[in-house]
Design a protein around this motif. Structure first.
Motif, PDB file in Angstrom:
ATOM      1  N   LEU A 189      -6.629   4.473   6.906  1.00 53.89           N
ATOM      2  CA  LEU A 189      -6.338   3.072   6.560  1.00 53.89           C
ATOM      3  C   LEU A 189      -7.202   2.076   7.337  1.00 53.89           C
ATOM      4  O   LEU A 189      -7.137   0.875   7.076  1.00 53.89           O
ATOM      5  CB  LEU A 189      -4.866   2.758   6.840  1.00 53.89           C
ATOM      6  CG  LEU A 189      -3.840   3.244   5.816  1.00 53.89           C
ATOM      7  CD1 LEU A 189      -2.421   2.989   6.329  1.00 53.89           C
ATOM      8  CD2 LEU A 189      -4.039   2.544   4.469  1.00 53.89           C
ATOM      9  N   PHE A 209      19.987  20.553   2.085  1.00 55.10           N
ATOM     10  CA  PHE A 209      20.407  21.267   0.871  1.00 55.10           C
ATOM     11  C   PHE A 209      20.096  22.757   0.963  1.00 55.10           C
ATOM     12  O   PHE A 209      19.302  23.303   0.205  1.00 55.10           O
ATOM     13  CB  PHE A 209      19.774  20.618  -0.369  1.00 55.10           C
ATOM     14  CG  PHE A 209      20.287  19.229  -0.613  1.00 55.10           C
ATOM     15  CD1 PHE A 209      21.466  19.024  -1.310  1.00 55.10           C
ATOM     16  CD2 PHE A 209      19.614  18.122  -0.119  1.00 55.10           C
ATOM     17  CE1 PHE A 209      21.967  17.750  -1.519  1.00 55.10           C
ATOM     18  CE2 PHE A 209      20.099  16.834  -0.316  1.00 55.10           C
ATOM     19  CZ  PHE A 209      21.277  16.655  -1.018  1.00 55.10           C
ATOM     20  N   ILE A 226       6.955   0.213   6.400  1.00 58.44           N
ATOM     21  CA  ILE A 226       8.287   0.733   6.068  1.00 58.44           C
ATOM     22  C   ILE A 226       8.193   2.232   5.747  1.00 58.44           C
ATOM     23  O   ILE A 226       7.130   2.745   5.434  1.00 58.44           O
ATOM     24  CB  ILE A 226       8.909  -0.008   4.849  1.00 58.44           C
ATOM     25  CG1 ILE A 226       7.951   0.038   3.643  1.00 58.44           C
ATOM     26  CG2 ILE A 226       9.301  -1.429   5.188  1.00 58.44           C
ATOM     27  CD1 ILE A 226       8.580  -0.473   2.355  1.00 58.44           C
ATOM     28  N   GLY A 227       9.330   2.884   5.806  1.00 55.17           N
ATOM     29  CA  GLY A 227       9.409   4.287   5.363  1.00 55.17           C
ATOM     30  C   GLY A 227       8.894   5.269   6.392  1.00 55.17           C
ATOM     31  O   GLY A 227       8.896   5.016   7.601  1.00 55.17           O
ATOM     32  N   GLY A 249       9.293  16.030  -3.320  1.00 57.24           N
ATOM     33  CA  GLY A 249      10.338  15.943  -2.305  1.00 57.24           C
ATOM     34  C   GLY A 249      11.711  16.071  -2.919  1.00 57.24           C
ATOM     35  O   GLY A 249      12.017  17.033  -3.643  1.00 57.24           O
ATOM     36  N   VAL A 257      12.763  21.169   5.416  1.00 58.87           N
ATOM     37  CA  VAL A 257      11.953  21.634   4.285  1.00 58.87           C
ATOM     38  C   VAL A 257      11.946  23.161   4.230  1.00 58.87           C
ATOM     39  O   VAL A 257      12.148  23.762   3.161  1.00 58.87           O
ATOM     40  CB  VAL A 257      10.507  21.077   4.360  1.00 58.87           C
ATOM     41  CG1 VAL A 257       9.658  21.642   3.246  1.00 58.87           C
ATOM     42  CG2 VAL A 257      10.514  19.557   4.296  1.00 58.87           C
ATOM     43  N   CYS A 299       9.211  11.516  -2.669  1.00 64.34           N
ATOM     44  CA  CYS A 299      10.564  11.816  -3.157  1.00 64.34           C
ATOM     45  C   CYS A 299      10.549  12.282  -4.610  1.00 64.34           C
ATOM     46  O   CYS A 299      11.100  13.320  -4.954  1.00 64.34           O
ATOM     47  CB  CYS A 299      11.418  10.561  -2.998  1.00 64.34           C
ATOM     48  SG  CYS A 299      12.984  10.650  -3.837  1.00 64.34           S
ATOM     49  N   GLU A 322      15.495  24.576   3.198  1.00 62.82           N
ATOM     50  CA  GLU A 322      15.846  24.257   1.801  1.00 62.82           C
ATOM     51  C   GLU A 322      15.011  25.107   0.834  1.00 62.82           C
ATOM     52  O   GLU A 322      15.534  25.677  -0.128  1.00 62.82           O
ATOM     53  CB  GLU A 322      15.622  22.770   1.516  1.00 62.82           C
ATOM     54  CG  GLU A 322      16.607  21.879   2.246  1.00 62.82           C
ATOM     55  CD  GLU A 322      16.451  20.395   1.941  1.00 62.82           C
ATOM     56  OE1 GLU A 322      17.388  19.646   2.213  1.00 62.82           O
ATOM     57  OE2 GLU A 322      15.397  19.971   1.426  1.00 62.82           O
ATOM     58  N   TYR A 347      -2.301   5.928  -4.438  1.00 58.81           N
ATOM     59  CA  TYR A 347      -3.356   6.915  -4.654  1.00 58.81           C
ATOM     60  C   TYR A 347      -2.939   8.231  -4.030  1.00 58.81           C
ATOM     61  O   TYR A 347      -2.543   8.266  -2.864  1.00 58.81           O
ATOM     62  CB  TYR A 347      -4.666   6.438  -4.009  1.00 58.81           C
ATOM     63  CG  TYR A 347      -5.839   7.300  -4.363  1.00 58.81           C
ATOM     64  CD1 TYR A 347      -6.551   7.061  -5.534  1.00 58.81           C
ATOM     65  CD2 TYR A 347      -6.231   8.347  -3.543  1.00 58.81           C
ATOM     66  CE1 TYR A 347      -7.632   7.870  -5.876  1.00 58.81           C
ATOM     67  CE2 TYR A 347      -7.306   9.151  -3.880  1.00 58.81           C
ATOM     68  CZ  TYR A 347      -8.002   8.907  -5.042  1.00 58.81           C
ATOM     69  OH  TYR A 347      -9.063   9.697  -5.377  1.00 58.81           O
ATOM     70  N   PHE A 349       6.321  22.831  -5.608  1.00 61.49           N
ATOM     71  CA  PHE A 349       7.080  22.348  -6.771  1.00 61.49           C
ATOM     72  C   PHE A 349       6.232  22.295  -8.044  1.00 61.49           C
ATOM     73  O   PHE A 349       6.761  22.089  -9.118  1.00 61.49           O
ATOM     74  CB  PHE A 349       7.662  20.962  -6.465  1.00 61.49           C
ATOM     75  CG  PHE A 349       8.583  20.974  -5.269  1.00 61.49           C
ATOM     76  CD1 PHE A 349       9.796  21.631  -5.335  1.00 61.49           C
ATOM     77  CD2 PHE A 349       8.223  20.362  -4.078  1.00 61.49           C
ATOM     78  CE1 PHE A 349      10.654  21.663  -4.246  1.00 61.49           C
ATOM     79  CE2 PHE A 349       9.067  20.397  -2.979  1.00 61.49           C
ATOM     80  CZ  PHE A 349      10.280  21.047  -3.065  1.00 61.49           C
ATOM     81  N   ILE A 397       0.868  -1.187   0.000  1.00 63.29           N
ATOM     82  CA  ILE A 397       0.000   0.000   0.000  1.00 63.29           C
ATOM     83  C   ILE A 397       0.896   1.226   0.000  1.00 63.29           C
ATOM     84  O   ILE A 397       1.560   1.526   0.997  1.00 63.29           O
ATOM     85  CB  ILE A 397      -0.935   0.008   1.225  1.00 63.29           C
ATOM     86  CG1 ILE A 397      -1.690  -1.324   1.335  1.00 63.29           C
ATOM     87  CG2 ILE A 397      -1.915   1.168   1.130  1.00 63.29           C
ATOM     88  CD1 ILE A 397      -2.487  -1.460   2.626  1.00 63.29           C
ATOM     89  N   GLY A 398       0.948   1.909  -1.128  1.00 62.47           N
ATOM     90  CA  GLY A 398       1.792   3.101  -1.264  1.00 62.47           C
ATOM     91  C   GLY A 398       2.907   2.871  -2.266  1.00 62.47           C
ATOM     92  O   GLY A 398       3.783   2.031  -2.058  1.00 62.47           O
ATOM     93  N   ALA A 429      -6.337   2.504  -0.491  1.00 62.56           N
ATOM     94  CA  ALA A 429      -6.586   1.271   0.269  1.00 62.56           C
ATOM     95  C   ALA A 429      -7.019   1.567   1.695  1.00 62.56           C
ATOM     96  O   ALA A 429      -6.568   2.545   2.298  1.00 62.56           O
ATOM     97  CB  ALA A 429      -5.307   0.444   0.305  1.00 62.56           C
TER      98      ALA A 429
END
Ligand code: FAD
Ligand code: NDP
Length: 527
Positions: free
Chosen positions: A324, A405, A362-363, A85, A227, A81, A230, A65, A210, A40-41, A158
């Motif tokens: 979710l 950055f 994860i992530g 990102g 954020v 990303c 940068e 989504y 962006f 999912i993702g 989802a």
């Protein structure tokens, strides 16, 4: 083998019908289908995990989504990303850095390139189109990669029905149920808005920035971390009158000396405006179409205000866990952060497992992890290899290098000086440091110095426990040293036994020899 192919063809056409929004009875044609893995993702972590699982011949689907922003900005496959990102940010950062070269080219002898700094402005539509077209090419590349790896891409949102089933809802409200033996939740996060009048109505976030078609003009950036700093850096270089509003300290959690040097360079060298100790309290739209932002300062009872063309909120991110329906699958979240819990406490990660069997996370959505793209990717790949290839390697969340950055980049790995003193004891820490001037800066006739420091544990043969670099291309310099530090390199192995590459900024790392405690002037001169 033939049967496998047949299943994929049916599924693909089913997905196509699904994405047209027809309320088809997906289960009728796939009633027996149970995927090995549903991710999912479709961001950094999810795509990496799915592709790794597919290498082992598993039946994999990825649901991705994008809920449009409050300003209706939306984007394609690839997650934060790629779309909002690292990638658009780094491109804009790099394009903004060209300004220094253009502005100072005449100093280096380029006669025809003489511009007045105040007349130097970016053509935003040209710049943004270049960035956005590259992002779109990456979206396409990800779709192709999924197809080539025989991974189903389902453009739907989802939510869990139970521990084995999710309900996927497409853009037109069409629903279908999908079953899998394993689920990986990789839904990332989205930027927050402050709870003040006018913020959601008139403000934007990095999710919009962006994709703007025109320059944001005079911009207030609210926030003091990655954020905010940068974005402020490249906006200012693009000719936008930029103010950063920091409510406490900038770059919380980073080495304090380095963080202060980052903002000092932005303020003193680049002339970016900073308002410290302040929080906005209201945003209202004036007759001119500009936005009046009112704010309060911590140590000042009065109210202040100014007019801006754009108000950019960069105050952190919320994980996308609320929709979710995680309770239906018995997946626990941290009550404060709403991130998914793994392991016995909110600071640790136990093999990316959640409280539900066969559901992993994860992530950015994972409590105790680190919100960086390479972290999500590595965790996703290792998880797939453990699930489907009997491997045991686990993600190690320690000693992860990162770069902020900002106009002068700040890259670091390991402990801050404060952390080292606290954990190892002040007398057990040796700090080697120097100010240096890259030849690129000299060539442009600029005066600013860069700085680096290496933090070592005296009791472990001066093992390097932290390295911090403020300078041009700091991230490029740090990456290789980060690998060595991860493997326990000592000061003498880097600085006594390694020969530098001359003349580079990276060689300054292997030349470090002045300790802070010596009080010797760390400004380097000559070779
Ligand atoms: P994401 O990449 O966020 O992917 C999650 C995906 O899941 C999204 O596409 C989302 O729309 C989708 N989704 C959410 N809910 C659902 C649902 N219910 N159903 C289906 N799909 C869903 N990191 C770095 O390492 N270097 C950088 O330079 C850097 N710069 C950054 C700059 C900015 C402005 C930002 C905001 C972040 C930056 N990051 C950087 C952080 C990096 O982008 C994230 O750490 C990374 O993208 C996290 O990946 P992920 O897979 O966890 O989630
Ligand atoms: P962070 O959570 O890192 O920082 C949030 C900032 O906003 C802090 O300065 C915080 O101040 C401030 N803040 C929070 N709430 C308010 C409020 N109500 N009003 C005013 N200020 C407020 O968020 P970011 O969005 O900057 O970054 C998110 C993550 O994304 C990072 O942690 C990083 O992992 C990743 N990232 C990585 C990048 C890279 O690798 N180069 C670039 C960008 C993002 P305070 O300190 O007072 O709480």
């Amino acid at each position: 083998m033939k049967l496998g192919r047949y299943a994929i063809i049916i599924t693909y056409s089913a997905v196509r019908s699904f994405s047209t929004g027809l309320k088809m009875n997906y289960n009728a044609s796939n009633s027996a289908k149970i995927y090995d893995l549903v991710v999912i993702g479709g961001g950094s972590g999810g795509l990496a995990c799915a592709k790794e699982a597919a290498i082992f011949g598993k039946e994999v689907a990825v649901l991705d989504y994008v809920v449009p922003t409050l300003k209706s900005t939306s984007w394609g496959l690839g997650g934060t990303c790629v779309n909002v990102g690292c990638i658009p940010k780094k491109l804009m950062h790099h394009i903004s850095q060209m300004r220094d070269i253009i502005e100072n080219a005449h100093e280096a002898g380029w006669k025809q390139v003489s511009v007045k700094p105040e007349s130097l402005q970016i053509d935003w539509p040209t710049m943004a189109t270049r960035v956005q077209n590259y992002v779109k090419s990456l979206n396409w590349g990800h779709r192709v990669a999924l197809r080539e790896n025989k991974i189903e891409y389902i453009n739907a949102k989802a939510k869990f029905k139970d521990g084995e089933t999710i309900v996927a809802t497409d853009i037109k409200g069409g629903e279908k149920e999908i079953k899998a033996k394993n689920f990986v939740i990789a839904v990332g996060g989205r930027p927050k808005y402050p709870d003040i009048p006018g913020a959601k109505e008139f403000g934007i976030t990095s999710d919009d920035l962006f994709w703007l078609k025109n320059t944001p003009g005079k911009t207030l950036v609210v926030g003091g971390s990655y954020v905010a700093l940068e974005c402020a850096g490249f906006l200012h270089a693009f000719g936008c009158d930029t103010t950063v509003m920091v409510r406490s300290i900038a770059l919380r959690g980073f080495d304090r000396q380095m963080a202060e040097m980052v903002t000092e360079h932005m303020e003193k060298e680049k002339k970016i405006k900073f308002i410290y100790g302040a929080e906005p309290i209201e945003v209202i739209q004036g007759d001119s179409g500009k936005y009046r932002v009112k704010w309060k300062k911590e140590k000042n009872p009065g109210e202040m205000s100014d007019l801006f063309d754009t108000v950019l909120f960069a105050i952190g991110r919320d994980p996308c866990t609320l929709e979710l329906n995680l309770s239906a699958a018995n997946v626990s979240v941290d009550p404060n952060t709403k991130k998914i819990l793994s392991g016995s406490n909110s600071k640790t990660v136990d093999m990316e497992k959640t409280s539900a069997p066969n559901i992993y996370a994860i992530g950015d959505v994972l409590q105790g992890g680190v919100e960086l793209t390479p972290v999500a990717i590595k965790a996703g790949k290792l998880l797939a290899r453990r699930l489907f290839h009997k491997e045991t390697a686990q993600m190690n969340y320690d000693l992860i290098a990162t770069t902020v950055f900002t106009p002068l980049e700040y890259a670091c790995v390991g402990m801050t000086e404060e952390e080292a003193s606290c954990k190892l004891g002040e007398n057990n820490v040796e700090v080697y440091h120097c100010y240096f001037k890259p030849l690129e800066i000299v060539a442009m006739g600029q005066q600013q110095s860069c700085y680096m420091k290496m933090i070592c544990d005296i009791n472990k043969s001066e093992k390097v426990v932290g390295l911090h670099i403020l300078g041009l291309n700091a991230g490029e310099i740090l990456q290789g040293f980060a690998a060595a530090i991860k493997h326990g390199i000592t000061y003498s192995q880097i600085c006594l036994n390694t020969i530098g590459i001359h003349p580079t900024s990276a060689e300054e790392v292997v030349k470090l020899h002045i300790t802070k405690r010596s009080n010797i002037d760390p400004h380097l001169t000559g070779c």
